[in-house]
Design a protein around this motif. Structure first.
Motif, mmCIF file in Angstrom:
data_model
loop_
_atom_site.group_PDB
_atom_site.id
_atom_site.type_symbol
_atom_site.label_atom_id
_atom_site.label_comp_id
_atom_site.label_asym_id
_atom_site.label_seq_id
_atom_site.Cartn_x
_atom_site.Cartn_y
_atom_site.Cartn_z
ATOM 1 N N LEU A 132 0.823 -1.217 0.000
ATOM 2 C CA LEU A 132 0.000 0.000 0.000
ATOM 3 C C LEU A 132 0.854 1.262 0.000
ATOM 4 O O LEU A 132 0.545 2.238 -0.697
ATOM 5 C CB LEU A 132 -0.939 -0.010 1.214
ATOM 6 C CG LEU A 132 -2.087 -1.018 1.166
ATOM 7 C CD1 LEU A 132 -2.846 -1.028 2.486
ATOM 8 C CD2 LEU A 132 -3.038 -0.700 0.014
ATOM 9 N N MET A 133 1.932 1.267 0.779
ATOM 10 C CA MET A 133 2.808 2.438 0.799
ATOM 11 C C MET A 133 3.528 2.611 -0.536
ATOM 12 O O MET A 133 3.825 3.725 -0.959
ATOM 13 C CB MET A 133 3.817 2.327 1.941
ATOM 14 C CG MET A 133 3.202 2.517 3.322
ATOM 15 S SD MET A 133 2.369 4.127 3.538
ATOM 16 C CE MET A 133 0.634 3.694 3.234
ATOM 17 N N GLY A 134 3.818 1.495 -1.209
ATOM 18 C CA GLY A 134 4.386 1.602 -2.547
ATOM 19 C C GLY A 134 3.421 2.245 -3.519
ATOM 20 O O GLY A 134 3.806 3.081 -4.346
ATOM 21 N N LEU A 135 2.133 1.889 -3.413
ATOM 22 C CA LEU A 135 1.118 2.497 -4.277
ATOM 23 C C LEU A 135 0.961 3.989 -3.986
ATOM 24 O O LEU A 135 0.777 4.790 -4.907
ATOM 25 C CB LEU A 135 -0.213 1.781 -4.088
ATOM 26 C CG LEU A 135 -0.325 0.369 -4.671
ATOM 27 C CD1 LEU A 135 -1.683 -0.243 -4.321
ATOM 28 C CD2 LEU A 135 -0.127 0.385 -6.186
ATOM 29 N N THR A 136 1.028 4.362 -2.716
ATOM 30 C CA THR A 136 0.919 5.791 -2.387
ATOM 31 C C THR A 136 2.115 6.571 -2.933
ATOM 32 O O THR A 136 1.965 7.730 -3.332
ATOM 33 C CB THR A 136 0.822 5.999 -0.867
ATOM 34 O OG1 THR A 136 2.007 5.487 -0.225
ATOM 35 C CG2 THR A 136 -0.401 5.298 -0.305
ATOM 36 N N GLN A 137 3.272 5.957 -2.942
ATOM 37 C CA GLN A 137 4.448 6.627 -3.504
ATOM 38 C C GLN A 137 4.251 6.886 -4.995
ATOM 39 O O GLN A 137 4.618 7.948 -5.508
ATOM 40 C CB GLN A 137 5.696 5.772 -3.276
ATOM 41 C CG GLN A 137 6.998 6.491 -3.565
ATOM 42 C CD GLN A 137 7.229 7.669 -2.636
ATOM 43 O OE1 GLN A 137 6.998 7.561 -1.432
ATOM 44 N NE2 GLN A 137 7.670 8.793 -3.187
ATOM 45 N N VAL A 138 3.661 5.903 -5.691
ATOM 46 C CA VAL A 138 3.354 6.089 -7.109
ATOM 47 C C VAL A 138 2.318 7.205 -7.279
ATOM 48 O O VAL A 138 2.417 8.051 -8.175
ATOM 49 C CB VAL A 138 2.849 4.777 -7.733
ATOM 50 C CG1 VAL A 138 2.383 5.001 -9.164
ATOM 51 C CG2 VAL A 138 3.939 3.715 -7.691
ATOM 52 N N GLY A 139 1.309 7.208 -6.388
ATOM 53 C CA GLY A 139 0.273 8.238 -6.465
ATOM 54 C C GLY A 139 0.815 9.637 -6.268
ATOM 55 O O GLY A 139 0.389 10.588 -6.942
ATOM 56 N N ILE A 140 1.771 9.793 -5.364
ATOM 57 C CA ILE A 140 2.375 11.106 -5.135
ATOM 58 C C ILE A 140 3.164 11.566 -6.360
ATOM 59 O O ILE A 140 3.198 12.757 -6.687
ATOM 60 C CB ILE A 140 3.295 11.047 -3.893
ATOM 61 C CG1 ILE A 140 2.456 10.802 -2.638
ATOM 62 C CG2 ILE A 140 4.106 12.327 -3.747
ATOM 63 C CD1 ILE A 140 3.276 10.586 -1.387
#
Length: 319
Positions: A132-140
């Motif tokens: 999930l934190m990897g996905l948020t990094q992509v989102g940012i």
């Protein structure tokens, strides 16, 4: 409580006054002549001077500033140079789209961020947390205008579930309102994805910090379920830093609709500002920028009040 609100309200007024002075001075020192731009480069100088007099551009700066402030207090924002209609009517017409768009984007941001942040915190250092934190990094890392183009290609061009842009108004029937709401979904999602990624990371950090508190261990020792501990006890106590970020994000969503509204060709406040800058319609730009600044200040005031509601210790310590 009254003293707490009074101090916050005084700060609100002082910030608004300071913002109005900065907005006016910045726009006043811009090079160029609005009357010359409206008349064209080949216009007769006497005609340009007459138009400048009609628009009040020949008056001293401090006179125009006080005239503008008086108009803000009475609701008389003047007439647009390029549109030829009252600025207040233009702004209210565009806010009917921009405010619902920002609210919808904020609701999507909050729902996605709280779900992702709390879920990641409950699986700290596990595969779900890392994923999930990897996905948020992509989102940012994704610019919202680029994500907006991807949404148009997928849902409008390929799947044809949504229109690629435009807004026909809210209408009067439920079908028309549903169609209007549907036309705002993709723009709201493109605005929400970056903000949700940022808020999810803040939520995770705040929840992890609260989960180490003694009252959480006490609740678990009493047999309270993990879900109830997370959503009823931990999240409430972790909301103060989260609400701070949410307040700033809602202000950014209101001010950040310029690009997305132009991508989806939405007649909102952002597109009005873009067109006014292109036409050097300074009276529209000035009032729109001041309105956005006021939104930011008011949102921060509301966040301060919410602090006191969530945690009475803040109110007590402030007094």
């Amino acid at each position: 409580m009254s003293l707490f609100l009074l101090k916050r309200f005084a700060t609100l007024l002082g910030t608004l006054i300071g913002a109005s002075i900065i907005v006016f001075l910045v726009l006043e020192i811009l090079p160029g002549n609005a009357a010359q731009i409206l008349m064209g480069p080949d216009a007769d100088p006497s005609a340009v001077a007459a138009l400048a007099t009609k628009l009040g551009l020949d008056q001293p700066a401090w006179t125009r500033y006080w005239h503008w402030i008086g108009g803000l207090l009475t609701g008389d924002l003047g007439d647009s140079y390029s549109y030829g209609s009252p600025v207040l009517d233009l702004i209210l017409e565009r806010l009917a789209l921009t405010v619902p768009l920002a609210v919808l984007a904020m609701l999507l941001t909050t729902g996605i961020a709280l779900a992702v942040g709390v879920t990641a915190a409950s699986r700290h250092n596990q595969l779900g947390d890392v994923g999930l934190m990897g996905l948020t990094q992509v989102g940012i890392a994704i610019p919202n205008f680029w994500f907006a183009i991807l949404l148009i290609l997928l849902f409008s061009v390929k799947l044809q579930w949504f229109s690629a842009g435009g807004f026909d108004g809210w209408g009067t029937t439920w079908d028309e309102r549903l169609a209007a709401f549907k036309s705002l979904l993709l723009p709201a999602l493109s605005l929400a994805v970056v903000q949700a990624a940022i808020l999810a990371r803040f939520t995770r950090s705040a929840v992890l910090e609260v989960m180490r508190e003694d009252f959480v261990r006490t609740a678990r020792a009493k047999g309270v379920s993990q879900r109830a501990v997370l959503w009823l006890h931990v999240l409430r106590n972790a909301l103060i830093p989260v609400i701070t970020v949410m307040g700033m994000q809602f202000s950014e969503l209101l001010a950040g609709t310029i690009v997305v509204e132009n991508v989806f060709y939405l007649p909102g406040l952002g597109r009005l500002i873009f067109q006014a800058i292109s036409n050097r319609d300074l009276i529209v730009v000035r009032n729109c920028v001041m309105l956005l600044a006021a939104f930011v200040v008011i949102v921060n005031f509301v966040v301060d009040v919410l602090y006191a509601v969530i945690d009475p210790r803040i109110k007590a310590s402030d007094i």
